[in-house]
Design a protein around this motif. Sequence first.
Motif, mmCIF file in Angstrom:
data_model
loop_
_atom_site.group_PDB
_atom_site.id
_atom_site.type_symbol
_atom_site.label_atom_id
_atom_site.label_comp_id
_atom_site.label_asym_id
_atom_site.label_seq_id
_atom_site.Cartn_x
_atom_site.Cartn_y
_atom_site.Cartn_z
ATOM 1 N N ILE A 179 119.387 95.883 24.822
ATOM 2 C CA ILE A 179 118.950 97.209 24.642
ATOM 3 C C ILE A 179 117.183 96.996 23.985
ATOM 4 C CG2 ILE A 179 118.690 99.692 24.003
ATOM 5 C CD1 ILE A 179 121.774 99.554 24.477
ATOM 6 N N VAL A 180 117.483 96.640 22.850
ATOM 7 C CA VAL A 180 116.178 96.201 21.944
ATOM 8 C C VAL A 180 115.315 95.296 22.815
ATOM 9 C CG1 VAL A 180 115.351 95.036 19.776
ATOM 10 C CG2 VAL A 180 117.244 96.813 19.792
ATOM 11 N N LEU A 181 115.869 94.004 23.238
ATOM 12 C CA LEU A 181 114.936 93.186 24.040
ATOM 13 C C LEU A 181 114.312 93.798 25.107
ATOM 14 C CD1 LEU A 181 114.042 90.378 23.564
ATOM 15 C CD2 LEU A 181 115.896 89.919 25.644
ATOM 16 N N VAL A 182 115.107 94.637 25.793
ATOM 17 C CA VAL A 182 114.617 95.264 26.940
ATOM 18 C C VAL A 182 113.401 96.350 26.878
ATOM 19 C CG1 VAL A 182 115.105 96.770 28.833
ATOM 20 C CG2 VAL A 182 116.483 94.692 28.717
ATOM 21 N N SER A 183 113.809 97.205 25.837
ATOM 22 C CA SER A 183 112.962 98.105 25.315
ATOM 23 C C SER A 183 111.610 97.622 24.918
ATOM 24 C CB SER A 183 113.456 99.205 24.656
ATOM 25 O OG SER A 183 113.940 98.747 23.198
ATOM 26 N N GLY A 184 111.800 96.531 24.033
ATOM 27 C CA GLY A 184 110.630 95.816 23.547
ATOM 28 C C GLY A 184 109.825 95.326 24.470
ATOM 29 N N LEU A 185 110.085 94.574 25.610
ATOM 30 C CA LEU A 185 109.616 94.221 26.659
ATOM 31 C C LEU A 185 108.814 95.083 27.424
ATOM 32 C CD1 LEU A 185 111.645 91.143 27.832
ATOM 33 C CD2 LEU A 185 109.426 90.890 26.480
ATOM 34 N N ALA A 186 109.565 96.191 27.573
ATOM 35 C CA ALA A 186 108.847 97.231 28.463
ATOM 36 C C ALA A 186 107.642 98.018 27.714
ATOM 37 C CB ALA A 186 110.251 98.538 28.722
ATOM 38 N N SER A 187 107.805 98.111 26.594
ATOM 39 C CA SER A 187 106.689 98.806 25.718
ATOM 40 C C SER A 187 105.606 97.717 25.800
ATOM 41 C CB SER A 187 107.090 99.196 24.343
ATOM 42 O OG SER A 187 107.369 98.009 23.602
ATOM 43 N N LEU A 188 105.956 96.348 25.675
ATOM 44 C CA LEU A 188 104.954 95.521 25.739
ATOM 45 C C LEU A 188 104.094 95.292 26.894
ATOM 46 C CD1 LEU A 188 104.035 93.252 23.723
ATOM 47 C CD2 LEU A 188 105.152 91.726 25.378
ATOM 48 N N GLY A 189 104.923 95.874 28.094
ATOM 49 C CA GLY A 189 104.206 95.793 29.319
ATOM 50 C C GLY A 189 103.226 96.944 29.701
ATOM 51 N N GLY A 190 102.918 97.662 28.819
ATOM 52 C CA GLY A 190 102.209 98.851 29.162
ATOM 53 C C GLY A 190 103.017 100.288 29.180
#
Length: 53
Positions: free
Chosen positions: A38-49
Amino acid sequence: MGPWAFFAGLLACVMGMGKWQETGSPWWLGGSIALFVIVLVSGLASLGGGKKP
């Protein structure tokens, strides 16, 4: 997700892994892995704009 929340999530994952090592319970392992994903996916989602204007 801000950088503080990301590192707090990673810290919680590491603490859960330590609890799993301590108790040997598969629930701690599963919960730690799920939280890490969950942390990884939400971190990558926020990184992608994922920022809202």
